[in-house]
Design an enzyme around this catalytic site. Structure first.
Site, mmCIF file in Angstrom:
data_model
loop_
_atom_site.group_PDB
_atom_site.id
_atom_site.type_symbol
_atom_site.label_atom_id
_atom_site.label_comp_id
_atom_site.label_asym_id
_atom_site.label_seq_id
_atom_site.Cartn_x
_atom_site.Cartn_y
_atom_site.Cartn_z
ATOM 1 N N SER A 1 0.837 -1.199 0.000
ATOM 2 C CA SER A 1 0.000 0.000 0.000
ATOM 3 C C SER A 1 0.877 1.256 0.000
ATOM 4 O O SER A 1 1.657 1.470 -0.916
ATOM 5 C CB SER A 1 -0.965 -0.056 1.189
ATOM 6 O OG SER A 1 -2.020 0.849 1.038
ATOM 7 N N ASP B 1 -10.049 -4.889 -4.654
ATOM 8 C CA ASP B 1 -9.383 -3.774 -3.976
ATOM 9 C C ASP B 1 -9.576 -2.534 -4.834
ATOM 10 O O ASP B 1 -9.444 -2.591 -6.061
ATOM 11 C CB ASP B 1 -7.894 -4.110 -3.832
ATOM 12 C CG ASP B 1 -7.046 -3.014 -3.190
ATOM 13 O OD1 ASP B 1 -7.622 -2.077 -2.604
ATOM 14 O OD2 ASP B 1 -5.815 -3.106 -3.285
ATOM 15 N N HIS C 1 -7.607 -5.737 -0.319
ATOM 16 C CA HIS C 1 -6.502 -4.975 0.248
ATOM 17 C C HIS C 1 -6.094 -5.616 1.576
ATOM 18 O O HIS C 1 -6.928 -6.115 2.324
ATOM 19 C CB HIS C 1 -6.947 -3.525 0.465
ATOM 20 C CG HIS C 1 -5.812 -2.572 0.597
ATOM 21 N ND1 HIS C 1 -5.075 -2.131 -0.474
ATOM 22 C CD2 HIS C 1 -5.270 -1.970 1.689
ATOM 23 C CE1 HIS C 1 -4.140 -1.305 -0.069
ATOM 24 N NE2 HIS C 1 -4.220 -1.200 1.245
#
Length: 318
Positions: free
Chosen positions: A165, A259, A289
């Site tokens: 991320s 995601d 995610h």
């Protein structure tokens, strides 16, 4: 470029990953303070919620905590072997949350499965510390690791960087900054469901609801926390999908199908390939995610980490 895809049922979350998401959401609800502006409280809760998911997993030959280059770092040595290849790991959390503690199990999994040393970085979080603070810290930390490789017991010629991320973002932008400053590229990059551009894609509409672990509003807040002014969101060192990617090292891109960042990650993998970078990108069907954190209960997460470990060994040995 090798891009694999398991896209078959685009709205179905893997049952084990769904269980992970539901348990995480329930834990957040249990600990909620009712004050979303209480950032210190949000961070404490995030650490508490992740305690279950950092537990267990591989034992290390040695784990060492220390401070260097202005960062808190953690070194994982899976075995007593001199000059191990290594991966620097930069945790996610929207530049705002999480730490090397929340990602402890994931880093141990990489160390054990790939046979590499792992060095976790704890960088300064936003919004207290805006861009480029975290980026400069990660770039400085890389320089320190390479310069002190002998003391760490690693081979400076076989050092990768990875992250998830926001940590994937910082892995790429630190690599871009190294190129800008005339430093040689690292051996590779491992990028997990990265935040590479704030522009919404088709994935936002499909996977931005409450049933998924990262909402559109939350991601927008993370971007806003990271920068001082909206104009910085067009800076290639903030949004690396906008950068010239030529000369970056070989890269593994793990894309979570379910995601909001999936579309951005697919675009980033294609842009890397177009720039001449060797890329292996896999879209994991049913993954959300943060799905790698579910490794204790989800075979899909374990398989994704094993895919990456195999790739890492192909790049640096192990």
């Amino acid at each position: 470029m090798t891009i694999q895809s398991e896209l078959t049922y685009p709205d179905r979350v893997d049952p084990d990953i769904r269980r992970f998401v539901d348990l995480v959401n329930a834990a957040y609800a249990e600990h909620a303070t009712g004050d979303p502006a209480d950032l210190a409280g949000r961070r404490r809760i995030a650490e508490r919620v992740r305690e279950r998911w950092r537990a267990g997993g591989p034992a290390m030959h040695e784990v060492r905590d220390f401070a260097a280059a202005g960062l808190r770092m953690r070194l994982y040595l899976p075995k007593a072997q001199p000059r191990l290849p290594a991966m620097i790991y930069v945790h996610g959390g929207g530049w705002t949350l999480f730490s090397i503690d929340t990602h402890d199990r994931l880093m141990r999994e990489y160390a054990a499965r790939a046979g590499v040393a792992v060095i976790g970085f704890d960088y300064s979080l936003s919004p207290e510390h805006k861009y480029p603070v975290a980026l400069e810290e990660v770039a400085g930390g890389i320089d320190w690791v390479l310069g002190d490789a002998d003391r760490l017991g690693i081979d400076p010629a076989r050092v990768l960087i990875g992250g998830d991320s926001a940590g994937a973002n910082l892995s790429v932008t630190a690599s871009l900054l190294r190129r800008e400053r005339g430093r040689p590229p690292l051996a590779g990059m491992v990028l997990n469901y990265g935040a590479f551009d704030p522009e919404p894609t088709e994935s936002y509409d499909r996977y931005g609801g409450a049933a998924f672990p990262l909402s559109v509003d939350e991601m927008d807040d993370f971007w806003a926390n990271y920068v001082t002014a909206p104009a910085q969101l067009r800076d290639p060192l903030v949004a690396p999908l906008r950068a010239d990617l030529a000369g970056l090292p070989p890269t593994f891109v793990a894309i979570a199908e379910c995601d909001i960042l999936a579309g951005c990650n697919r675009a980033f993998a294609h842009k890397l390939a177009a720039a001449g970078v060797a890329v292996e990108a896999i879209t994991y069907r049913g993954a959300t995610h943060s799905f790698l954190e579910a490794v204790s209960i989800a075979p899909l997460a374990a398989r994704a980490i094993e895919d990456q470990a195999t790739w890492i060994r192909s790049i640096v040995g192990g």
